[in-house]
Design a protein around this motif. Sequence first.
Motif, PDB file in Angstrom:
ATOM      1  N   TRP A  41      -6.765  27.543  -3.971  1.00  0.00           N
ATOM      2  CA  TRP A  41      -6.976  27.342  -2.921  1.00  0.00           C
ATOM      3  C   TRP A  41      -8.357  27.651  -2.461  1.00  0.00           C
ATOM      4  CZ3 TRP A  41      -2.153  29.712  -0.464  1.00  0.00           C
ATOM      5  CH2 TRP A  41      -1.067  28.874  -0.516  1.00  0.00           C
ATOM      6  N   SER A  42      -9.220  28.079  -3.407  1.00  0.00           N
ATOM      7  CA  SER A  42     -10.486  28.709  -3.150  1.00  0.00           C
ATOM      8  C   SER A  42     -11.380  27.707  -2.525  1.00  0.00           C
ATOM      9  CB  SER A  42     -11.246  28.929  -4.347  1.00  0.00           C
ATOM     10  OG  SER A  42     -11.587  28.074  -5.566  1.00  0.00           O
ATOM     11  N   GLY A  43     -11.459  26.171  -2.782  1.00  0.00           N
ATOM     12  CA  GLY A  43     -12.250  25.346  -2.171  1.00  0.00           C
ATOM     13  C   GLY A  43     -11.922  25.063  -0.401  1.00  0.00           C
ATOM     14  N   ALA A  44     -10.426  25.144  -0.433  1.00  0.00           N
ATOM     15  CA  ALA A  44      -9.940  25.123   0.842  1.00  0.00           C
ATOM     16  C   ALA A  44     -10.234  26.089   1.821  1.00  0.00           C
ATOM     17  CB  ALA A  44      -8.241  24.983   0.790  1.00  0.00           C
ATOM     18  N   ILE A  45     -10.223  27.457   1.064  1.00  0.00           N
ATOM     19  CA  ILE A  45     -10.654  28.441   2.038  1.00  0.00           C
ATOM     20  C   ILE A  45     -12.197  28.426   2.428  1.00  0.00           C
ATOM     21  CG2 ILE A  45     -10.932  30.984   1.835  1.00  0.00           C
ATOM     22  CD1 ILE A  45      -8.525  31.215   0.113  1.00  0.00           C
ATOM     23  N   GLN A  46     -12.797  27.978   1.519  1.00  0.00           N
ATOM     24  CA  GLN A  46     -14.389  28.034   1.757  1.00  0.00           C
ATOM     25  C   GLN A  46     -14.675  27.092   2.828  1.00  0.00           C
ATOM     26  OE1 GLN A  46     -16.684  26.482  -1.554  1.00  0.00           O
ATOM     27  NE2 GLN A  46     -18.483  27.578  -0.943  1.00  0.00           N
ATOM     28  N   ARG A  47     -14.008  25.831   2.651  1.00  0.00           N
ATOM     29  CA  ARG A  47     -14.107  24.920   3.926  1.00  0.00           C
ATOM     30  C   ARG A  47     -13.553  25.246   5.018  1.00  0.00           C
ATOM     31  NH1 ARG A  47     -12.384  21.768  -0.439  1.00  0.00           N
ATOM     32  NH2 ARG A  47     -10.204  21.485   0.548  1.00  0.00           N
ATOM     33  N   GLN A  48     -12.462  26.141   5.141  1.00  0.00           N
ATOM     34  CA  GLN A  48     -11.867  26.682   6.387  1.00  0.00           C
ATOM     35  C   GLN A  48     -12.695  27.612   7.089  1.00  0.00           C
ATOM     36  OE1 GLN A  48      -8.821  25.470   7.443  1.00  0.00           O
ATOM     37  NE2 GLN A  48      -7.650  27.215   8.106  1.00  0.00           N
ATOM     38  N   GLN A  49     -13.482  28.643   6.231  1.00  0.00           N
ATOM     39  CA  GLN A  49     -14.325  29.593   6.751  1.00  0.00           C
ATOM     40  C   GLN A  49     -15.518  28.832   7.435  1.00  0.00           C
ATOM     41  OE1 GLN A  49     -13.735  32.760   6.432  1.00  0.00           O
ATOM     42  NE2 GLN A  49     -15.519  33.017   7.918  1.00  0.00           N
ATOM     43  N   ALA A  50     -16.022  27.695   6.974  1.00  0.00           N
ATOM     44  CA  ALA A  50     -17.070  26.910   7.566  1.00  0.00           C
ATOM     45  C   ALA A  50     -16.628  26.607   8.972  1.00  0.00           C
ATOM     46  CB  ALA A  50     -17.550  25.748   6.730  1.00  0.00           C
ATOM     47  N   THR A  51     -15.413  25.983   8.914  1.00  0.00           N
ATOM     48  CA  THR A  51     -14.877  25.637  10.290  1.00  0.00           C
ATOM     49  C   THR A  51     -14.681  26.815  11.334  1.00  0.00           C
ATOM     50  OG1 THR A  51     -13.517  23.634   9.316  1.00  0.00           O
ATOM     51  CG2 THR A  51     -12.679  24.556  11.315  1.00  0.00           C
ATOM     52  N   ILE A  52     -14.293  27.754  10.774  1.00  0.00           N
ATOM     53  CA  ILE A  52     -14.132  28.948  11.645  1.00  0.00           C
ATOM     54  C   ILE A  52     -15.420  29.329  12.065  1.00  0.00           C
ATOM     55  CG2 ILE A  52     -13.714  31.245  11.559  1.00  0.00           C
ATOM     56  CD1 ILE A  52     -11.282  30.845   9.657  1.00  0.00           C
ATOM     57  N   GLU A  53     -16.381  29.319  11.521  1.00  0.00           N
ATOM     58  CA  GLU A  53     -17.748  29.892  11.927  1.00  0.00           C
ATOM     59  C   GLU A  53     -18.285  28.835  13.009  1.00  0.00           C
ATOM     60  OE1 GLU A  53     -20.280  30.653   8.431  1.00  0.00           O
ATOM     61  OE2 GLU A  53     -18.646  32.313   7.951  1.00  0.00           O
ATOM     62  N   LEU A  54     -18.241  27.540  12.684  1.00  0.00           N
ATOM     63  CA  LEU A  54     -18.552  26.471  13.523  1.00  0.00           C
ATOM     64  C   LEU A  54     -17.642  26.623  15.141  1.00  0.00           C
ATOM     65  CD1 LEU A  54     -20.133  23.871  14.621  1.00  0.00           C
ATOM     66  CD2 LEU A  54     -18.256  22.670  13.602  1.00  0.00           C
ATOM     67  N   LEU A  55     -16.532  27.001  14.979  1.00  0.00           N
ATOM     68  CA  LEU A  55     -15.429  26.914  16.052  1.00  0.00           C
ATOM     69  C   LEU A  55     -16.019  28.307  16.834  1.00  0.00           C
ATOM     70  CD1 LEU A  55     -12.253  25.622  15.011  1.00  0.00           C
ATOM     71  CD2 LEU A  55     -13.943  24.450  16.126  1.00  0.00           C
TER      72      LEU A  55
ATOM     73  N   LYS B  78     -18.823  29.571  17.161  1.00  0.00           N
ATOM     74  CA  LYS B  78     -19.950  29.602  17.569  1.00  0.00           C
ATOM     75  C   LYS B  78     -20.093  28.779  18.903  1.00  0.00           C
ATOM     76  CE  LYS B  78     -24.617  27.583  17.003  1.00  0.00           C
ATOM     77  NZ  LYS B  78     -25.398  26.975  15.898  1.00  0.00           N
ATOM     78  N   GLU B  79     -19.095  27.718  18.805  1.00  0.00           N
ATOM     79  CA  GLU B  79     -18.895  26.934  19.971  1.00  0.00           C
ATOM     80  C   GLU B  79     -18.013  27.195  21.137  1.00  0.00           C
ATOM     81  OE1 GLU B  79     -20.817  24.550  20.496  1.00  0.00           O
ATOM     82  OE2 GLU B  79     -21.977  24.144  18.580  1.00  0.00           O
ATOM     83  N   THR B  80     -17.088  28.028  20.830  1.00  0.00           N
ATOM     84  CA  THR B  80     -16.186  28.507  21.849  1.00  0.00           C
ATOM     85  C   THR B  80     -16.247  30.012  22.274  1.00  0.00           C
ATOM     86  OG1 THR B  80     -14.367  29.194  19.958  1.00  0.00           O
ATOM     87  CG2 THR B  80     -14.298  27.071  20.713  1.00  0.00           C
ATOM     88  N   GLY B  81     -17.024  30.913  21.614  1.00  0.00           N
ATOM     89  CA  GLY B  81     -17.206  32.248  21.807  1.00  0.00           C
ATOM     90  C   GLY B  81     -16.175  33.037  21.164  1.00  0.00           C
ATOM     91  N   ASN B  82     -15.309  32.603  20.293  1.00  0.00           N
ATOM     92  CA  ASN B  82     -14.371  33.471  19.634  1.00  0.00           C
ATOM     93  C   ASN B  82     -14.730  34.433  18.621  1.00  0.00           C
ATOM     94  OD1 ASN B  82     -11.465  33.093  20.868  1.00  0.00           O
ATOM     95  ND2 ASN B  82     -12.111  30.895  20.465  1.00  0.00           N
ATOM     96  N   LYS B  83     -14.312  35.389  17.936  1.00  0.00           N
ATOM     97  CA  LYS B  83     -14.671  36.284  16.953  1.00  0.00           C
ATOM     98  C   LYS B  83     -14.721  35.358  15.659  1.00  0.00           C
ATOM     99  CE  LYS B  83     -13.755  40.630  14.723  1.00  0.00           C
ATOM    100  NZ  LYS B  83     -12.741  41.926  14.879  1.00  0.00           N
ATOM    101  N   VAL B  84     -15.493  35.494  14.791  1.00  0.00           N
ATOM    102  CA  VAL B  84     -15.420  34.918  13.411  1.00  0.00           C
ATOM    103  C   VAL B  84     -14.430  35.837  12.756  1.00  0.00           C
ATOM    104  CG1 VAL B  84     -16.691  34.702  11.381  1.00  0.00           C
ATOM    105  CG2 VAL B  84     -17.791  34.364  13.258  1.00  0.00           C
ATOM    106  N   ILE B  85     -13.381  35.141  12.073  1.00  0.00           N
ATOM    107  CA  ILE B  85     -12.387  35.803  11.362  1.00  0.00           C
ATOM    108  C   ILE B  85     -12.442  35.186   9.908  1.00  0.00           C
ATOM    109  CG2 ILE B  85     -10.592  35.883  13.322  1.00  0.00           C
ATOM    110  CD1 ILE B  85      -9.339  33.407  12.261  1.00  0.00           C
ATOM    111  N   GLN B  86     -11.911  35.781   9.128  1.00  0.00           N
ATOM    112  CA  GLN B  86     -11.840  35.496   7.581  1.00  0.00           C
ATOM    113  C   GLN B  86     -10.862  34.605   7.298  1.00  0.00           C
ATOM    114  OE1 GLN B  86     -14.730  36.324   5.660  1.00  0.00           O
ATOM    115  NE2 GLN B  86     -15.287  37.137   7.747  1.00  0.00           N
ATOM    116  N   ALA B  87     -11.230  33.370   6.749  1.00  0.00           N
ATOM    117  CA  ALA B  87     -10.328  32.345   6.493  1.00  0.00           C
ATOM    118  C   ALA B  87      -9.303  32.732   5.270  1.00  0.00           C
ATOM    119  CB  ALA B  87     -11.042  31.026   5.742  1.00  0.00           C
ATOM    120  N   LYS B  88      -9.852  33.549   4.346  1.00  0.00           N
ATOM    121  CA  LYS B  88      -8.914  34.365   3.188  1.00  0.00           C
ATOM    122  C   LYS B  88      -7.717  35.034   3.798  1.00  0.00           C
ATOM    123  CE  LYS B  88     -11.920  38.120   2.157  1.00  0.00           C
ATOM    124  NZ  LYS B  88     -11.003  39.093   2.940  1.00  0.00           N
ATOM    125  N   ASP B  89      -8.058  35.437   5.010  1.00  0.00           N
ATOM    126  CA  ASP B  89      -6.929  36.480   5.424  1.00  0.00           C
ATOM    127  C   ASP B  89      -5.839  35.445   6.133  1.00  0.00           C
ATOM    128  OD1 ASP B  89      -8.346  38.587   4.842  1.00  0.00           O
ATOM    129  OD2 ASP B  89      -9.288  38.917   6.906  1.00  0.00           O
TER     130      ASP B  89
END
Length: 347
Positions: free
Chosen positions: A301-315, A317-328
């Motif tokens: 799942w390492s690639g999936a987690i990396q892509r998910q992290q990029a999604t989290i960071e974009l969202l 930034k755009e929504t004002g939510n806290k950056v969480i760690q995809a691996k969690d």
Amino acid sequence: MSRKRLYAALALLALVTGCSGNAAADGAAKLSLDAALPTTVPDGTKIVVGDPATEVALKLSGQYDKVSKYVQFANLSGGPQTTEAFRAHALDVGSVAEIPPIHATWTGLHVKIVASKFRQDPLNHPIYQLGIAPGTTVKTLSDLRGKKIAYSPGQAQGALVLKVLQKAGLTKNDVKLVELPSTGDVYTNALAAKQVEVAPIGGVQIKRYLAKYGKDGATTIPHGIRDDAGHLYVPTESLEDSGKAAAIRAYVAAWGVAQIWIDTHPKEWIQGYYVKDQGLTESDGQWLVDNAGHPDISADWSGAIQRQQATIELLAKETGNKVIQAKDLYDLRFQTVAADAIKAGAK
């Protein structure tokens, strides 16, 4: 499903299954989230699963009796309904796309991803395309500037819109986002009525939109972004119940085998699911099978987690939510469960 009907369904599920109980409430010791997964499902254990498509696949493939001992299926799907059911303690497993586990975590719900499915050659087999309203000229992503775009916060389509804008070098201020629920044919109707000029549309809606409105000038364009993530996710309280954890593990294994059965039995799937269960035409079903390509269910799942992290960071930034760690968000104890089951089934 209306909100009133959803609440009624959740109340019935909780009453019938006793899903509202959990290990802590029953006074039993919790299973640690880093403990080894139990492999034996105790007699009498039941989990409630919102995964209608896999339920049909299990029945069509003759595997349903293997899971019916510990699974009760609920006719629930999609992020909003699944999250509501988790909050009502009426569901143990939900089938969703990339965004609901992120959104659930941001709203204070503790969940874990226990299975992931992607598509081989995902850019040539996207789930969504950008629908363009009749009379609107959009041929490239840069043409999105100034356009009215359908937007559904907290859902896959909403995240896709933000990714598309990022790829085009645009911000939310460069377009007009129109909040609409991304359910059924809401987006295609909004496009046809020119309520919006652009909307991400998926599945058979793509084919039907072009067939119905193409003569009026309706078009679609590819967005060129991976949008193929699909997950099973669960509330952590279900994983803290050792019996349910074992049942969830067993279900993930059955789920993996079912996805491969779907891929290797397209005719049976089209007739049994798309035609008989979903009420689509055989032509629609064939289009969906061809568009989906083949599944990719990995033991890494390492690639999936990396892509998910990029999604989290974009969202974030755009929504004002806290950056969480995809691996969690991922329960790595399940990382190989589906893939191992597929390998065992192939022997």
